[in-house]
Design a protein around this motif. Sequence first.
Motif, PDB file in Angstrom:
ATOM      1  N   THR A  67       0.860  -1.401  -0.133  1.00 39.98           N
ATOM      2  CA  THR A  67      -0.078  -0.172   0.082  1.00 39.98           C
ATOM      3  C   THR A  67       0.755   1.202  -0.162  1.00 39.98           C
ATOM      4  N   ARG A  68       1.750   1.144   0.708  1.00 40.06           N
ATOM      5  CA  ARG A  68       2.715   2.314   0.790  1.00 40.06           C
ATOM      6  C   ARG A  68       3.562   2.594  -0.641  1.00 40.06           C
ATOM      7  N   ALA A  69       3.897   1.619  -1.197  1.00 36.57           N
ATOM      8  CA  ALA A  69       4.365   1.550  -2.544  1.00 36.57           C
ATOM      9  C   ALA A  69       3.287   2.250  -3.470  1.00 36.57           C
ATOM     10  N   TRP A  70       2.065   1.907  -3.481  1.00 38.79           N
ATOM     11  CA  TRP A  70       1.012   2.042  -4.242  1.00 38.79           C
ATOM     12  C   TRP A  70       0.741   3.743  -4.024  1.00 38.79           C
ATOM     13  N   THR A  71       0.857   4.232  -2.761  1.00 37.64           N
ATOM     14  CA  THR A  71       0.561   5.634  -2.522  1.00 37.64           C
ATOM     15  C   THR A  71       1.801   6.314  -2.968  1.00 37.64           C
ATOM     16  N   ALA A  72       2.873   5.973  -3.275  1.00 41.55           N
ATOM     17  CA  ALA A  72       4.078   6.685  -3.953  1.00 41.55           C
ATOM     18  C   ALA A  72       4.212   6.530  -5.246  1.00 41.55           C
ATOM     19  N   ALA A  74       1.632   4.668  -8.177  1.00 43.37           N
ATOM     20  CA  ALA A  74       0.510   3.809  -8.282  1.00 43.37           C
ATOM     21  C   ALA A  74       0.686   2.906  -9.418  1.00 43.37           C
ATOM     22  N   ARG A  75       1.259   3.432 -10.422  1.00 44.91           N
ATOM     23  CA  ARG A  75       1.550   2.677 -11.754  1.00 44.91           C
ATOM     24  C   ARG A  75       2.684   1.573 -11.367  1.00 44.91           C
ATOM     25  N   ALA A  76       3.623   1.616 -10.570  1.00 53.12           N
ATOM     26  CA  ALA A  76       4.621   0.843 -10.167  1.00 53.12           C
ATOM     27  C   ALA A  76       4.186  -0.431  -9.677  1.00 53.12           C
ATOM     28  N   ALA A  77       3.130   0.080  -8.622  1.00 48.94           N
ATOM     29  CA  ALA A  77       2.393  -1.162  -7.933  1.00 48.94           C
ATOM     30  C   ALA A  77       1.541  -1.868  -8.680  1.00 48.94           C
ATOM     31  N   GLU A  78       0.805  -1.327  -9.563  1.00 51.46           N
ATOM     32  CA  GLU A  78      -0.288  -1.919 -10.439  1.00 51.46           C
ATOM     33  C   GLU A  78       0.588  -2.887 -11.427  1.00 51.46           C
ATOM     34  N   ARG A  79       1.781  -2.593 -11.930  1.00 49.77           N
ATOM     35  CA  ARG A  79       2.434  -3.513 -12.615  1.00 49.77           C
ATOM     36  C   ARG A  79       2.929  -4.686 -11.904  1.00 49.77           C
ATOM     37  N   ALA A 119       7.967  -6.092  -1.814  1.00 56.38           N
ATOM     38  CA  ALA A 119       9.468  -5.826  -2.052  1.00 56.38           C
ATOM     39  C   ALA A 119       9.471  -5.033  -3.579  1.00 56.38           C
ATOM     40  N   SER A 120       8.944  -5.974  -4.407  1.00 53.13           N
ATOM     41  CA  SER A 120       9.064  -5.541  -5.855  1.00 53.13           C
ATOM     42  C   SER A 120       8.507  -4.266  -6.243  1.00 53.13           C
ATOM     43  N   ALA A 121       7.430  -3.954  -5.698  1.00 50.06           N
ATOM     44  CA  ALA A 121       6.629  -2.810  -5.890  1.00 50.06           C
ATOM     45  C   ALA A 121       7.288  -1.558  -5.179  1.00 50.06           C
ATOM     46  N   ALA A 122       7.980  -1.757  -3.952  1.00 40.30           N
ATOM     47  CA  ALA A 122       8.846  -0.787  -3.322  1.00 40.30           C
ATOM     48  C   ALA A 122       9.933  -0.257  -4.179  1.00 40.30           C
ATOM     49  N   VAL A 123      10.668  -1.492  -4.814  1.00 44.31           N
ATOM     50  CA  VAL A 123      11.859  -1.071  -5.657  1.00 44.31           C
ATOM     51  C   VAL A 123      11.396  -0.195  -6.942  1.00 44.31           C
ATOM     52  N   LEU A 124      10.363  -0.720  -7.599  1.00 45.44           N
ATOM     53  CA  LEU A 124      10.066   0.112  -8.518  1.00 45.44           C
ATOM     54  C   LEU A 124       9.464   1.496  -8.422  1.00 45.44           C
ATOM     55  N   ALA A 125       8.751   1.611  -7.090  1.00 41.87           N
ATOM     56  CA  ALA A 125       8.289   3.044  -6.758  1.00 41.87           C
ATOM     57  C   ALA A 125       9.340   3.928  -6.143  1.00 41.87           C
ATOM     58  N   GLY A 126      10.586   3.218  -5.850  1.00 48.67           N
ATOM     59  CA  GLY A 126      11.645   4.003  -5.309  1.00 48.67           C
ATOM     60  C   GLY A 126      11.601   4.472  -4.012  1.00 48.67           C
TER      61      GLY A 126
END
Length: 567
Positions: A67-72, A74-79, A119-126
């Motif tokens: 959810t943190r990654a999506w907030t930062a 959204a496109r990265a988390a959705e991927r 973790a993947s979403a967090a990496v992609l979201a930076g």
Amino acid sequence: MRTPSHALAPETLAALLGGGGGSTAVEELRAGERSWRLLVVRAVLDAAPAGRAGPLPPPGDGWRLLTRAWTADARAAERVLAYPAVGVWAAHTLRRLRGSATDEAPLWVHTGHLHALAASAAVLAGIAFRTDVPVRDGWVVLPLVGALRLPEGGGGHGWGVAEVAGDGAGRVTVAGRDVPGPGWHTPTALRADGCALLLDDLDPYRALRGPAAPEPLGSADDWRELFAGAWRVLRETGAEEADALARGLSVVVPRPRTERFRPHSASSGDAFGAALASVPDDAEQFASTLVHEFQHNKLSALMHLFTLHDDPGSRLHYAPWRDDPRPLGGLLQGVYAFHGVTGFWRRREHPLGRFEFALWRAQTAYALRALAGDGGLTDLGRRLVAELTERLTPWLSEPVDPRVRAAADLAARDHRATWRAYHLRPDPRTADADAGSLERGTSPPALVPGRPTRGLDTRAVLLRRLLADPEGLTGLDDDPGAVVEGARPEDVALVTGRTAEALEAFRDRIVRGDGDPESWTGLALAAHATGDPAGEALLAAPERALALYARLGNQGSDPLELGRRLG
């Protein structure tokens, strides 16, 4: 992350029911699949045991990081959430949690995969983060991002835990090691003008049916070349269809090369956007495979929104592209996929392409006729069958070279009759009546789970080799099985037009007691080619001839005479 309700525009639904649907239709299906995916992932979280799961943090921690990654971003988390293997993971883990699936991994390894996704979403979201993820047989996998093979002793074999962290400024560590770095593998991109697919050889859930260890390919040059050629074929065959495919498919899961003209491919309703495929023979075959699996993807997504049948799977049916009987849902999937395959080959003009067109238009029409009266279809399912039939019917009268059409007819008759011989058994009372009077019984044959000794496509593969290279079967009479698995000399004689030679070989095999279903069907095909009335009778009900031959103790007698009497 919301899950809205979905409805398809009437014109979109009509196009999809007819086997088509352009880019707009695919986008509508993708929207539905997003909601489906979120619901299944959330169901895993809700069903997971409360508290810590083995040596990993609670699954709720993974959801919060996601959810943190999506907030930062959204496109990265959705991927990450849209990645096809995520659907396989969620469905398999939910089945494990509910006790309807098993595998060798501890349950916490599956539920803990949510931390790897986060973790993947967090990496992609930076964003900055730190979490623990599962280790499987020495591999740490971050879906869509990459995988690290830990050195011996640094994770070992079996199951373990590794820390993944990111500082939010571009530095990522896995098990204390900076990545990328030694032992780190990233997914390979296959790119062409207007289309990009990911070659997934790493994700533990990429195999569509259950977990599998990463198998990095090393060089992907062959796949890149084949995909570039396949995309050219798709564009020249149908630009609109190619564009829709490019929007719908995102991943190819590579598998080892198989025998020529026997490619292996698969897809899953849990993994929208993915196609598993063996190394293709050539670019055109790859294009056909992508069309085939894209059709499955579309229908699976449609069936997540609408109910097309209410059959529980207890009744089985003949599927002209399978060696085994299939439930109603599987047959629906097959006709939808092969309707697309038929349309693809319809626009390929070389002899082999015309053979595929003639074969699959006949076999798809055959299956559609069987489906038309099936009581297990819903109203919408019947509409789908009617729409596919309406579009296919004009293709049946399109001209095909007589030699190619005859080859396709032989392949279709061969598959149908051999399937019957393996999977249908006459009622014993009918067999007794037949043995006394040779009158056709009225009891329908029973369906049984037979085990073919070779692929039912063996003679079709020989025909493909012959059409691709007229000299391709030269010299195969001694050991054709070394080139086409399961082939026999009499099969080569049959497909190359040495009909009398083939007929005698099949008859001799039956007379000496080696009359398997392939031999009876081969005899029937050879007899039909010579105009012998036994041929048509044996092709219509080979299971009856086999039962009677055994019941009458006719070993050593002429099976053609039995066929004539049955006819």
